[in-house]
Design a protein around this motif. Structure first.
Motif, PDB file in Angstrom:
ATOM      1  N   GLU A  51      10.762 -45.660  -9.804  1.00  0.00           N
ATOM      2  CA  GLU A  51       9.709 -46.319  -9.364  1.00  0.00           C
ATOM      3  C   GLU A  51       9.254 -47.063 -10.873  1.00  0.00           C
ATOM      4  O   GLU A  51       8.615 -47.620 -10.767  1.00  0.00           O
ATOM      5  N   GLN A  53      11.001 -47.669 -13.639  1.00  0.00           N
ATOM      6  CA  GLN A  53      11.739 -48.630 -13.666  1.00  0.00           C
ATOM      7  C   GLN A  53      11.581 -49.807 -12.835  1.00  0.00           C
ATOM      8  O   GLN A  53      11.165 -51.175 -13.433  1.00  0.00           O
ATOM      9  N   ASN A  54      10.919 -50.486 -11.905  1.00  0.00           N
ATOM     10  CA  ASN A  54      10.001 -50.423 -10.767  1.00  0.00           C
ATOM     11  C   ASN A  54       9.271 -51.431 -11.677  1.00  0.00           C
ATOM     12  O   ASN A  54       8.403 -52.251 -11.810  1.00  0.00           O
ATOM     13  N   GLU A  55       8.233 -50.546 -11.954  1.00  0.00           N
ATOM     14  CA  GLU A  55       7.329 -50.333 -12.431  1.00  0.00           C
ATOM     15  C   GLU A  55       7.445 -51.770 -13.415  1.00  0.00           C
ATOM     16  O   GLU A  55       6.350 -52.518 -13.880  1.00  0.00           O
ATOM     17  N   ARG A  58       8.631 -54.937 -12.763  1.00  0.00           N
ATOM     18  CA  ARG A  58       7.512 -56.111 -12.232  1.00  0.00           C
ATOM     19  C   ARG A  58       6.049 -55.518 -13.041  1.00  0.00           C
ATOM     20  O   ARG A  58       5.567 -57.625 -13.457  1.00  0.00           O
TER      21      ARG A  58
END
Length: 557
Positions: A51, A53-55, A58
């Motif tokens: 999560e 890393q995804n943030e 993004r």
């Protein structure tokens, strides 16, 4: 939510029930509650890391999008044109400035060969720099002319560099800067520098011409004086009379050439008066109407309310006449010669002399105002006409411009500072008494030139006068102080030492009423002021004939 660590009993029950209910494949290891808990914890940690890393991804994407947006804003709003072209020279992409420079939309530009917008005369330069870039890989910069879609020509500074496209194919990055204003400024600067060089050259030549004219006047004065004296005493039907007549005419013609040199050399008007240029031009037209044999149509377009100027009527008349002679010569068969005046503003007026003649090529136009440059045949021109006009206009603090093309005629534009009209006071004319039989005069000739001394002595003695000679102003003053009772002094203006200007005040202090003939071939403001400051002084213009000299002596009374 309460974690499994906080309620171990319930967790244990859950795991036992799950383990009992779940089918167990063969060789499947049954995890203990502790091990299962560790696995779940590890999975949770991995989930949190994903999560995070995804943030981060993004946020990076948002920053990348913002950066790309800023880049394209800068790309499009840049004051210079950016363009990417293929190895074949086709535009692949361009910013708004590049499209605006070329007068097309961005979409219309893409796919077009960039060479299409380069002026035909400058395309070789474009291909040469492209070739150099291919061969060396070095960035190329140079200047050339381009044309917008509507045909407007402008100058650009072009920078060309090699790069690679997204697919790895070679492309060129082009930077275009509009330098039209700079080029125009450089052209204006070159024009001003050329005008300065011309003015400096004319000033130097003017000084040289003034010196040459002085010496020539003395030579011509000696020739004309003796020739005219012998002309008076030779039988009218004799060969000697004809010979002296020819010599006199040649000397007079030479004197006119010297006057042209002096007009060219003059730095200020000889006489400063309030003038109406319309009146001067009307007089020129009346003279031309009697001399051009109706082959040239004369047209006047004169402003009725033309403002007056301050100047020398003789010099301006001579200048305008030179322009008229050139114009008539340029129209050997027929044509129209137009005189035009107009008020430019409250400070300047403009005089135009325009013909429909043969015109001048660019190389001839560049030399047109140079002294002694002429395109006329041998014996038909001295090459001083336009140079005299130029120096006369400059002496009147004016400006001069010549526009001409082969077969399109010539227009000469002269601008003069305007002034306020001043009422003119007409001085009463002084009539000089002339004796029927002139008396013998004692004449003191003060001149440093041997030719003038010998010729003047001969002429004066032929006229029945007694002559004393002095080679300088100092020696002339010494003779007067020693008791020589002169009736008149002929004083040369240009001599070493005191010269005429330094001698005259001392002479006037020594002999307040002694008549003086101030001999000079160059009548300028200084000479006129000198004459005005000392009563009893008369100008005697060189070269002069015996008849001229006799008339001046008789006028002394």
């Amino acid at each position: 939510m309460t974690s499994m660590d906080e309620r171990p009993d319930e967790a244990d029950d859950f795991h036992r029930q799950a383990a009992a209910a779940a089918p167990r494949p063969e060789n499947t290891e049954i995890l203990s509650p502790e091990k299962t808990l560790r696995v779940l914890q590890e999975l949770r940690v991995h989930q949190i890391e994903l999560e995070m890393q995804n943030e981060e991804l993004r946020r990076a994407q948002v920053e990348l999008d913002a950066t790309r947006a800023r880049y394209f804003d800068l790309y499009d709003l840049a004051p210079v044109g950016y363009c990417t072209i293929s190895a074949q020279g086709l535009a692949l992409e361009a910013n708004l400035a590049a499209a605006g420079l070329l007068g097309v939309s961005r979409t219309a530009l893409v796919g077009q060969p960039i060479s299409r917008f380069i002026l035909k005369e400058d395309q070789d330069s474009y291909y040469l720099h492209r070739k150099r870039l291919f061969e060396t890989g070095e960035r190329q910069t140079w200047e050339l002319r381009m044309a917008k879609k509507d045909g407007t020509i402008f100058w650009v500074h072009l920078a060309l560099g090699a790069s690679q496209g997204a697919d790895g194919a070679p492309v060129f990055r082009v930077v275009m800067s509009d330098i039209t204003e700079r080029k125009h400024a450089e052209e204006r600067q070159r024009h001003l520098e050329a005008q300065l060089q011309q003015a400096q050259k004319m000033e130097s030549l003017g000084s040289l011409a003034g010196g040459v004219a002085h010496d020539m006047n003395n030579v011509l004065g000696a020739i004309l004086g003796l020739a005219s004296a012998n002309l008076e005493i030779q039988p009218a039907d004799g060969s000697a009379h004809r010979a002296f007549d020819t010599i006199s005419k040649a000397a007079i013609r030479g004197g006119e050439l010297v006057k042209g040199l002096l007009s060219f050399a003059r730095q200020s008007p000889a006489e400063d008066q309030i003038l109406d240029v319309n009146a001067i031009l009307r007089e020129e037209v009346r003279l031309l109407e009697r001399t051009t044999l109706s082959k040239v149509r004369l047209k006047m377009d004169l402003a009725a309310d033309i403002r007056p100027i301050s100047g020398d009527v003789s010099a301006l008349t001579h200048a305008f006449m030179n322009l008229c002679v050139n114009a008539v010569d340029a129209m050997p068969d027929t044509g129209t010669l137009t005189f035009r005046t107009l008020n430019v503003d409250k400070d300047w007026i403009e005089v135009q002399v325009e013909d429909m003649g043969s015109g001048m090529a660019k190389d001839v136009l560049e030399k047109a105002m140079d002294p002694f440059f002429t395109t006329k045949g041998h014996g038909r021109g001295t090459g001083l006409g336009l140079s005299i006009v130029y120096s006369t206009v400059k002496a009147h603090h004016g400006q001069m411009e010549i526009q001409s093309e082969p077969g399109q005629g010539t227009r000469v534009t002269m601008r003069f500072p305007a002034c306020e009209p001043v009422p003119q006071v007409t001085e009463p004319r002084i009539e000089h008494r002339s004796e029927s039989s002139p008396r013998t005069l004692k004449v003191l000739v003060v001149d440093d030139d041997d030719l003038i001394q010998s010729s003047m002595q001969a002429v004066l003695e032929i006229l029945g006068n007694v002559v004393a000679l002095a080679p300088s102003g100092e020696e002339g003053l010494a003779k007067l102080e020693a008791g020589f009772e002169a009736d008149v002094v002929i004083l040369d203006m240009n001599m070493p030492g005191l010269g005429g200007a330094g001698t005259l005040p001392r002479l006037r202090a020594l002999r307040p009423t002694l008549p003086v003939l101030l001999a000079t071939g160059r009548v300028d403001r200084n000479v006129l002021d000198l004459v005005a400051a000392h009563p009893g002084v008369t100008l005697l213009s060189k070269p002069f004939s015996m008849k001229d000299l006799k008339k001046h002596l008789e006028a002394l009374g």
